[in-house]
Design a protein around this motif. Structure first.
Motif, PDB file in Angstrom:
ATOM      1  N   THR A 267       0.821  -1.222   0.000  1.00  0.00           N
ATOM      2  CA  THR A 267       0.000   0.000   0.000  1.00  0.00           C
ATOM      3  C   THR A 267       0.849   1.263   0.000  1.00  0.00           C
ATOM      4  OG1 THR A 267      -0.088  -0.210   2.412  1.00  0.00           O
ATOM      5  CG2 THR A 267      -1.966  -1.064   1.154  1.00  0.00           C
ATOM      6  N   ASP A 268       2.140   1.135   0.414  1.00  0.00           N
ATOM      7  CA  ASP A 268       2.954   2.365   0.459  1.00  0.00           C
ATOM      8  C   ASP A 268       4.448   2.042   0.409  1.00  0.00           C
ATOM      9  OD1 ASP A 268       3.432   5.118   0.607  1.00  0.00           O
ATOM     10  OD2 ASP A 268       3.695   5.032   2.788  1.00  0.00           O
TER      11      ASP A 268
ATOM     12  N   GLU B 163      -1.019  -3.870   3.214  1.00  0.00           N
ATOM     13  CA  GLU B 163      -2.369  -3.533   3.721  1.00  0.00           C
ATOM     14  C   GLU B 163      -2.593  -4.045   5.143  1.00  0.00           C
ATOM     15  OE1 GLU B 163      -5.114  -5.528   1.087  1.00  0.00           O
ATOM     16  OE2 GLU B 163      -3.871  -7.346   1.124  1.00  0.00           O
ATOM     17  N   ASP B 164      -1.899  -5.139   5.510  1.00  0.00           N
ATOM     18  CA  ASP B 164      -2.117  -5.672   6.869  1.00  0.00           C
ATOM     19  C   ASP B 164      -1.091  -5.126   7.861  1.00  0.00           C
ATOM     20  OD1 ASP B 164      -0.818  -8.981   5.896  1.00  0.00           O
ATOM     21  OD2 ASP B 164      -0.049  -6.936   5.655  1.00  0.00           O
ATOM     22  N   GLY B 165      -0.360  -4.070   7.442  1.00  0.00           N
ATOM     23  CA  GLY B 165       0.501  -3.368   8.386  1.00  0.00           C
ATOM     24  C   GLY B 165       1.912  -3.898   8.512  1.00  0.00           C
ATOM     25  N   HIS B 166       2.233  -4.959   7.768  1.00  0.00           N
ATOM     26  CA  HIS B 166       3.619  -5.452   7.803  1.00  0.00           C
ATOM     27  C   HIS B 166       4.527  -4.481   7.038  1.00  0.00           C
ATOM     28  CE1 HIS B 166       2.874  -9.280   9.735  1.00  0.00           C
ATOM     29  NE2 HIS B 166       1.841  -9.496   8.924  1.00  0.00           N
TER      30      HIS B 166
ATOM     31  N   GLU C   1       8.798   8.222  -6.294  1.00  0.00           N
ATOM     32  CA  GLU C   1       7.491   8.622  -6.853  1.00  0.00           C
ATOM     33  C   GLU C   1       7.339   8.227  -8.324  1.00  0.00           C
ATOM     34  OE1 GLU C   1       6.463   9.653  -3.261  1.00  0.00           O
ATOM     35  OE2 GLU C   1       5.083   9.726  -4.999  1.00  0.00           O
ATOM     36  N   LYS C   2       8.437   8.396  -9.109  1.00  0.00           N
ATOM     37  CA  LYS C   2       8.295   8.200 -10.582  1.00  0.00           C
ATOM     38  C   LYS C   2       8.408   6.743 -10.987  1.00  0.00           C
ATOM     39  CE  LYS C   2      10.279   9.819 -14.995  1.00  0.00           C
ATOM     40  NZ  LYS C   2       9.042   9.617 -15.753  1.00  0.00           N
ATOM     41  N   PHE C   3       9.140   5.944 -10.187  1.00  0.00           N
ATOM     42  CA  PHE C   3       9.384   4.546 -10.596  1.00  0.00           C
ATOM     43  C   PHE C   3       8.897   3.538  -9.534  1.00  0.00           C
ATOM     44  CE2 PHE C   3      11.723   5.819 -14.255  1.00  0.00           C
ATOM     45  CZ  PHE C   3      12.511   6.898 -13.896  1.00  0.00           C
ATOM     46  N   VAL C   4       9.458   3.626  -8.335  1.00  0.00           N
ATOM     47  CA  VAL C   4       9.250   2.556  -7.350  1.00  0.00           C
ATOM     48  C   VAL C   4       7.783   2.402  -6.970  1.00  0.00           C
ATOM     49  CG1 VAL C   4       9.844   1.729  -5.044  1.00  0.00           C
ATOM     50  CG2 VAL C   4      11.596   2.834  -6.465  1.00  0.00           C
ATOM     51  N   LYS C   5       7.146   3.492  -6.594  1.00  0.00           N
ATOM     52  CA  LYS C   5       5.741   3.385  -6.179  1.00  0.00           C
ATOM     53  C   LYS C   5       4.860   2.897  -7.332  1.00  0.00           C
ATOM     54  CE  LYS C   5       4.770   6.512  -2.348  1.00  0.00           C
ATOM     55  NZ  LYS C   5       4.222   7.847  -1.962  1.00  0.00           N
ATOM     56  N   LYS C   6       5.162   3.349  -8.534  1.00  0.00           N
ATOM     57  CA  LYS C   6       4.323   2.973  -9.690  1.00  0.00           C
ATOM     58  C   LYS C   6       4.414   1.472  -9.975  1.00  0.00           C
ATOM     59  CE  LYS C   6       3.930   7.469 -11.869  1.00  0.00           C
ATOM     60  NZ  LYS C   6       4.769   8.413 -12.642  1.00  0.00           N
ATOM     61  N   VAL C   7       5.568   0.890  -9.673  1.00  0.00           N
ATOM     62  CA  VAL C   7       5.726  -0.560  -9.905  1.00  0.00           C
ATOM     63  C   VAL C   7       5.162  -1.353  -8.729  1.00  0.00           C
ATOM     64  CG1 VAL C   7       7.447  -2.405 -10.117  1.00  0.00           C
ATOM     65  CG2 VAL C   7       7.695  -0.302 -11.461  1.00  0.00           C
ATOM     66  N   LEU C   8       5.384  -0.880  -7.481  1.00  0.00           N
ATOM     67  CA  LEU C   8       5.078  -1.702  -6.311  1.00  0.00           C
ATOM     68  C   LEU C   8       3.666  -1.535  -5.759  1.00  0.00           C
ATOM     69  CD1 LEU C   8       8.188  -2.164  -6.342  1.00  0.00           C
ATOM     70  CD2 LEU C   8       8.139  -1.988  -3.862  1.00  0.00           C
ATOM     71  N   VAL C   9       3.182  -0.296  -5.640  1.00  0.00           N
ATOM     72  CA  VAL C   9       1.908  -0.083  -4.934  1.00  0.00           C
ATOM     73  C   VAL C   9       0.754  -0.786  -5.658  1.00  0.00           C
ATOM     74  CG1 VAL C   9       0.215   1.640  -4.184  1.00  0.00           C
ATOM     75  CG2 VAL C   9       2.674   2.058  -3.858  1.00  0.00           C
ATOM     76  N   GLY C  10       0.006  -1.558  -4.862  1.00  0.00           N
ATOM     77  CA  GLY C  10      -1.130  -2.310  -5.430  1.00  0.00           C
ATOM     78  C   GLY C  10      -0.759  -3.728  -5.819  1.00  0.00           C
ATOM     79  N   GLN C  11       0.547  -4.057  -5.669  1.00  0.00           N
ATOM     80  CA  GLN C  11       1.015  -5.383  -6.074  1.00  0.00           C
ATOM     81  C   GLN C  11       1.180  -6.314  -4.873  1.00  0.00           C
ATOM     82  OE1 GLN C  11       1.233  -6.129  -9.339  1.00  0.00           O
ATOM     83  NE2 GLN C  11       0.439  -4.019  -9.575  1.00  0.00           N
ATOM     84  N   ASP C  12       1.216  -7.599  -5.132  1.00  0.00           N
ATOM     85  CA  ASP C  12       1.437  -8.609  -4.094  1.00  0.00           C
ATOM     86  C   ASP C  12       2.911  -8.566  -3.686  1.00  0.00           C
ATOM     87  OD1 ASP C  12       0.430 -12.092  -3.760  1.00  0.00           O
ATOM     88  OD2 ASP C  12       1.972 -10.967  -2.681  1.00  0.00           O
ATOM     89  N   TYR C  13       3.221  -8.367  -2.433  1.00  0.00           N
ATOM     90  CA  TYR C  13       4.623  -8.180  -2.016  1.00  0.00           C
ATOM     91  C   TYR C  13       5.448  -9.428  -2.264  1.00  0.00           C
ATOM     92  CZ  TYR C  13       4.364 -11.196   2.105  1.00  0.00           C
ATOM     93  OH  TYR C  13       4.256 -12.287   2.924  1.00  0.00           O
TER      94      TYR C  13
END
Ligand SMILES: O=C(O)[C@H](O)[C@@H](O)[C@@H](O)C(=O)NO
Ligand SMILES: [Mg+2]
Length: 382
Positions: free
Chosen positions: A4-5, A43-46, A63-75
């Motif tokens: 989530t972040d 999402e579960d706080g880990h 902001e331009k690369f890492v979040k766009k690839v990771l956020v919303g994905q299965d860790y």
């Protein structure tokens, strides 16, 4: 399971390590520098964490690369997330480097381990729980009683053997030391160390790419007489053919590449071109634990060892999860620094070494860095 972040905390830490104008570390007065911790949250706080220089995880990259690839994905999808970031490097105007990929990948492995309450090397599939360390000595200097003479190196090597090290690697004198590099001085230091520690301690040299083919040949032939285990980065690693030439002309194993780019893909070319006898990888050098493991398995497929560059737990987990690696690089060491003092933002060392020279892999969840979160909060810059 969903990320989530991704955020970064930058904080002040105190160190006595100073970089010279060629980027080599030397001891000096205590001073404060900025360090960054990247945090990947689900999402579960880990949360998963890794440490790097602030510029490696600066806001533009997050902001331009890492979040766009990771956020919303299965860790758990580390392979796909790593591939997506690696693919974006080409179109990043050289902004998205292997160092940033490494920081993200290590934090993802840490997140997996902390979530599952398992150390990373056990998640990968452990080969061992401890490994011999070689003491990786800082580059030579011109400090009185430091590493200014062959005798200084010999005296320090004796101290390292008493501490338990069964292997010692010399980084010799390099610019900006006025008279360096100098093959004859390098060989004098290596001979003094061999004389001091005797024939059973493993010795290696890392000449840090300052030499020509002919200088490297002279150095290598001298090391053969001293029974050294390997010669490392004696020339610029951008010249693959120079290393092929050197490996063809020397008996002492040639090890590399450390600083050459291209991750595991380019290291395959080093193997198939006969440029090395021992491969090299490193979590920061190839873009993370994920590609470092690929490099280990690549070398294994050719019956080759692959030695891992660098200290800290992230590299230790790679070493612990592979058979074809003989050492953990513990350093960088200097007579005027106490390596075992560790870092003020960690509660304990992640690579404690016993008196027999073995480093024990941390069994704490994740990467196993014992983070002092209060210290970080109390020394926040941003
Ligand atoms: O700054 C570097 O490139 C490394 O710290 C280097 O000095 C040392 O770690 C190394 O080359 N080890 O093999
Ligand atoms: Mg090196």
């Amino acid at each position: 399971m969903i990320i989530t972040d991704v955020s970064v905390k930058t904080f002040l830490t105190t160190t006595r390590r100073h970089s010279d104008s060629a980027g080599h570390a030397h001891p000096g007065p205590a001073h404060q520098v900025q360090q960054a911790m990247i945090i990947i949250r689900t999402e579960d706080g880990h949360e998963g964490y890794s440490f790097t220089a602030p510029e490696i995880v600066r806001p533009h990259l997050i902001e331009k690369f890492v979040k766009k690839v990771l956020v919303g994905q299965d860790y758990r999808d580390r392979e796909r997330l790593w591939q997506d970031l690696a693919h974006w490097q080409r179109g990043s105007a050289a902004q998205l480097t292997d160092r940033t990929l490494a920081a993200v990948d290590v934090a993802l492995w840490d997140l997996a381990g902390r979530t599952l309450n398992q150390p990373v090397y056990k998640l990968i599939g452990a080969y061992r729980d401890k490994v011999r360390a070689y003491g990786s000595i800082m580059c030579g200097d011109e400090i009185e009683g430091g590493l200014a003479t062959p005798e200084d190196y010999a005296r320090f090597a004796e101290k390292l053997v008493k501490r338990g090290y069964k292997g010692i690697k010399l980084h010799t004198w390099m610019p900006p030391v006025s008279w360096a590099p100098n093959v004859k001085m390098d060989l004098k230091a290596c001979a003094a160390v061999r004389e001091a520690v005797g024939p059973d301690i493993h010795l290696m040299i890392d000449a840090f790419h300052w030499y020509s083919r002919v200088d490297s040949l002279e150095l290598g032939r001298g090391l053969e007489k001293l029974g050294f285990d390997w010669i490392e980065e004696s020339m610029d690693e951008q010249s693959l053919s120079s290393y092929k030439w050197l490996a063809d002309n020397l008996d002492i194993p040639v090890l590399g590449p450390e600083s050459a780019g291209g991750k595991h893909w380019h290291r395959a070319e080093w193997i198939t071109s006969g440029a090395v006898d021992i491969l090299r990888t490193g979590v920061n050098d190839v873009g993370g634990i994920t590609p470092a493991l690929k490099t280990m398995r690549l070398a294994e497929s050719f019956g080759m060892d692959c030695e891992v560059h660098g200290n800290t737990a992230m590299n230790l987990h790679v070493v612990a999860a592979a058979k074809n690696c003989r050492w953990y690089e513990r350093g960088l060491l200097h007579p005027f620094l106490e390596y075992d003092d560790g870092f003020d933002y960690l509660n304990q060392l992640s690579d404690p070494m016993d008196e027999d020279g073995y480093v024990h892999v941390p069994n704490r969840p994740g990467i196993g860095e014992d983070i002092n979160f209060d210290f970080i909060e109390n020394n926040l810059v941003s």
